[in-house]
Design a protein around this motif. Structure first.
Motif: not given
Length: 365
Positions: A183-192
């Protein structure tokens, strides 16, 4: 809807009774019956929300000098980041319009993973394939991986409960195993909000979703659909391709010059963007906030106080956090921050104020 693609979590959404709709050629959850957009939005801002965004594209660019090749195609400068970090970027056309905005994951100088928008994946793959030199492969992996976003103040606790790593810098990623599966875990998102995006293999997505949901429910979390994702990103002023960005809307117009490597010697659309930047764009993307009960929606006309049309709404919604109408609009360059404008809301002039997003302060760091 039989011709629409299905997420690897489609059966979970059906069991939850989600409202499903076409999104970029995929049948995706818009909202869930026990929440709805307002409750799902609030869960992300106050607790945690779990999103299925497996419709997003996935592609791999691999071979000697793959990162250098990608850097000549996309706007941002990949040399600004190190392996194990991701970067927001865009692929432009020769006139400077945005073919797609995407996230670039740098694994090594010879291996780059890219997440384009769902409906643009095939186009991005085709364009990069046509431009790739001998030895560089461009592989469409759209249906090889799921994408689950865990967003909100309790996102760290949810991942920790599953034994997943959480101590990552913003836009960093790691490749690990969960229950013996990669699994790849990324510290990203599209919510703020503080959050993570997880990329399991396609067939492993269901078990991961179930575990995330079980943990989130103990923290007042809930599943969240693409309706809440849209209200959350609009509050941040994040652009959506096809509305705030398009082949006719450039990064300069959309105030995304920070994602352009101006010092790079080459990337697609460079000459057109430099010319537009030097001459100043005829229109720019602004935030608008209603002074009354009006709610802006895409394509509504925007006028100045004397009634002259000065632009158009590109994104608009009711902000669950602010309890008022907000939106993004492409406006004539003579319009400035603080100006009052009128938006034609179904034949009625709604007074709105021009502002610089975000409308709500982000908590991503």
């Amino acid at each position: 809807m039989s011709d629409l693609l299905r997420s690897p979590l489609h059966d979970r959404h059906e069991r939850l009774g989600a409202k499903l709709a076409d999104f970029g050629g995929w049948l995706m959850p818009i909202e869930y019956p026990e929440g709805g957009v307002l409750k799902e939005h609030a869960a992300v801002r106050e607790h945690v929300g779990i999103f299925d965004v497996s419709h997003l594209g996935k592609m791999q660019v691999r071979g000697p000098g793959a990162a250098g090749f990608v850097n000549k195609q996309f706007t941002n400068d990949i040399t600004r980041i190190k392996p194990g970090h991701a970067q927001y970027s865009m692929l432009c056309n020769d006139s400077g319009g945005v073919v797609d905005d995407l996230i670039v994951y740098l694994r090594s100088d010879d291996d780059v993973f890219v997440i384009p928008n769902a409906g643009n994946t095939s186009t991005v793959v085709e364009l990069l394939t046509a431009a790739a030199p001998s030895g560089i492969s461009v592989v469409n992996q759209h249906q090889q991986f799921g994408v689950i976003a865990v967003q909100g103040p309790q996102a760290t606790r949810v991942l920790t409960s599953l034994g997943l790593p959480v101590d990552l810098d913003y836009m960093a990623f790691v490749e690990v195993e969960w229950e013996g599966k990669p699994i790849v875990v990324c510290r990203t998102g599209y919510t703020g909000e503080h959050g993570y995006e997880l990329l399991p293999r396609w067939d492993d997505a269901g078990a991961l979703w179930d575990a995330l949901m079980a943990s989130a429910e103990t923290l007042h979390g809930r599943p969240a659909g693409l309706g809440a994702r849209d209200t959350l990103r609009t509050e941040m002023g994040y652009p959506l391709h096809g509305q705030d960005l398009s082949p006719q809307i450039s990064p300069v117009q959309a105030r995304l010059g920070w994602a352009v490597g101006w010092s790079k010697p080459a990337f697609v659309g460079r000459d057109a963007l430099f010319a537009e930047k030097e001459n100043e764009p005829a229109r720019q993307l602004w935030g608008i906030k209603a002074d009354d009960r009006g709610i802006p929606r895409p394509h509504m006309a925007v006028s100045d106080p004397i009634g002259s049309v000065v632009g158009e709404v590109t994104s608009g919604t009711f902000s669950p956090t602010l309890r008022q109408g907000i939106g993004l609009a492409l406006l004539d360059r003579r319009i400035q921050e603080g100006d009052a404008v009128q938006v034609d809301v179904r034949g009625r002039a709604s007074i709105m104020r021009v502002v610089k997003p975000p409308f709500v302060q982000p908590s991503t760091r």
